[in-house]
Each structure stands twice: as C-alpha cells, then as structure tokens.
Scaffold this motif. Structure first.
Motif, PDB file in Angstrom:
ATOM      1  N   ASP A 132       3.906 -28.857  41.818  1.00  0.00           N
ATOM      2  CA  ASP A 132       2.816 -28.330  42.647  1.00  0.00           C
ATOM      3  C   ASP A 132       3.182 -27.045  43.362  1.00  0.00           C
ATOM      4  OD1 ASP A 132       1.214 -30.443  41.933  1.00  0.00           O
ATOM      5  OD2 ASP A 132       1.811 -31.679  43.652  1.00  0.00           O
ATOM      6  N   GLU A 133       4.370 -26.535  43.154  1.00  0.00           N
ATOM      7  CA  GLU A 133       4.824 -25.345  43.867  1.00  0.00           C
ATOM      8  C   GLU A 133       4.073 -24.115  43.374  1.00  0.00           C
ATOM      9  OE1 GLU A 133       9.158 -23.524  45.011  1.00  0.00           O
ATOM     10  OE2 GLU A 133       9.044 -25.439  43.967  1.00  0.00           O
ATOM     11  N   ALA A 134       3.338 -23.457  44.281  1.00  0.00           N
ATOM     12  CA  ALA A 134       2.554 -22.277  43.907  1.00  0.00           C
ATOM     13  C   ALA A 134       2.455 -21.321  45.096  1.00  0.00           C
ATOM     14  CB  ALA A 134       1.163 -22.680  43.454  1.00  0.00           C
ATOM     15  N   ILE A 135       2.271 -20.051  44.772  1.00  0.00           N
ATOM     16  CA  ILE A 135       2.004 -19.025  45.770  1.00  0.00           C
ATOM     17  C   ILE A 135       0.676 -18.411  45.380  1.00  0.00           C
ATOM     18  CG2 ILE A 135       2.790 -16.883  46.832  1.00  0.00           C
ATOM     19  CD1 ILE A 135       5.647 -17.640  45.917  1.00  0.00           C
ATOM     20  N   ARG A 136      -0.317 -18.564  46.228  1.00  0.00           N
ATOM     21  CA  ARG A 136      -1.666 -18.115  45.898  1.00  0.00           C
ATOM     22  C   ARG A 136      -2.024 -16.848  46.679  1.00  0.00           C
ATOM     23  NH1 ARG A 136      -2.612 -22.229  42.921  1.00  0.00           N
ATOM     24  NH2 ARG A 136      -2.486 -24.374  43.515  1.00  0.00           N
ATOM     25  N   ASN A 137      -3.118 -16.238  46.275  1.00  0.00           N
ATOM     26  CA  ASN A 137      -3.662 -15.052  46.945  1.00  0.00           C
ATOM     27  C   ASN A 137      -2.687 -13.883  47.014  1.00  0.00           C
ATOM     28  OD1 ASN A 137      -6.077 -16.486  47.463  1.00  0.00           O
ATOM     29  ND2 ASN A 137      -5.145 -17.409  49.255  1.00  0.00           N
ATOM     30  N   ILE A 138      -1.951 -13.667  45.951  1.00  0.00           N
ATOM     31  CA  ILE A 138      -1.041 -12.523  45.904  1.00  0.00           C
ATOM     32  C   ILE A 138      -1.846 -11.241  45.763  1.00  0.00           C
ATOM     33  CG2 ILE A 138       0.729 -11.394  44.514  1.00  0.00           C
ATOM     34  CD1 ILE A 138       2.004 -14.074  44.189  1.00  0.00           C
ATOM     35  N   ASP A 139      -2.798 -11.250  44.855  1.00  0.00           N
ATOM     36  CA  ASP A 139      -3.713 -10.126  44.663  1.00  0.00           C
ATOM     37  C   ASP A 139      -2.982  -8.790  44.573  1.00  0.00           C
ATOM     38  OD1 ASP A 139      -6.290  -9.219  44.205  1.00  0.00           O
ATOM     39  OD2 ASP A 139      -6.573  -8.671  46.313  1.00  0.00           O
ATOM     40  N   ASP A 140      -1.969  -8.721  43.701  1.00  0.00           N
ATOM     41  CA  ASP A 140      -1.170  -7.507  43.516  1.00  0.00           C
ATOM     42  C   ASP A 140      -1.516  -6.881  42.171  1.00  0.00           C
ATOM     43  OD1 ASP A 140       0.745  -5.528  43.964  1.00  0.00           O
ATOM     44  OD2 ASP A 140       2.403  -6.752  43.218  1.00  0.00           O
TER      45      ASP A 140
END
Length: 114
Positions: free
Chosen positions: A26-34
C-alpha cells in the motif's frame, strides 16, 4: 572512461507527467504532479530532469510517445537520482517492456542514426 552500458542512449525531448509513485503493498506517494523532460531513452530505460527529488525504488506508470506513430505505456522503476543546478537527473528502468515495444525503440534508433 569506458562506457559499460548494455544499450545506447538515444537523445529525445519528450514531456512526461508523473502523478503518483508507488511501491509494493500500500506504500504510495500521491499528488506529485511533476512534469518532467525526458532527455534520453534506451531499450532498458529513460533519463529525465525533475524539479523534485524522487525516491529510489519507487515505480510509476508512464505514457512514452516517441513520435505520432509510436506511443507505448510502461511501468518505470526509479534507480538513480543525481542533484544538478536545475533540479535532479533521474534514471529509470522499464519494468516488463514487451519485445514489440523494444522494437519501436530500435526503429527510432535507426531513424536518428541512419
């Protein structure tokens, strides 16, 4: 210095947007928007310049458009991150790139070097 790369890096100028990163489970990093600029492409991966530092061993989904006729989707794994003045040079490897897509990269190489 001897170049030990397995495949030649091909110069490209492709824009790519990274929305989120994930790892197993479940490890995630969201909303990077790069939005990044891909500077080179090979049969095993891509290199790009990013404004933000991206964590190594994370994955993201990418749509790679070489030209109007050659577009493919792939999962990329971040394997390298180097600080530069404009941000970071990031190296990624393709995960499970199909042979047919690898052939598109071969065709692109022949187009630019022949």
């Amino acid at each position: 210095m001897e170049d030990r790369r397995k495949y030649k890096r091909l110069p490209v100028n492709i824009k790519l947007k990274i929305d989120s990163l994930y790892k197993t489970g479940d490890e995630a990093i969201r909303n990077i928007d790069d939005e990044v600029i891909v500077i080179n492409l090979s049969k095993t991966g891509i290199g790009f310049i990013s404004k933000v530092q991206l964590p190594i061993d994370y994955y993201f989904n990418a749509k790679i458009t070489i030209d109007e006729a050659k577009t493919f989707y792939s999962v990329l794994r971040i394997v390298r991150n180097q600080k530069i003045n404009e941000g970071f040079i990031v190296g990624c490897e393709f995960v499970g790139l199909a042979d047919v897509l690898s052939e598109s990269i071969d065709e692109y190489e022949h187009e630019i070097f022949d």
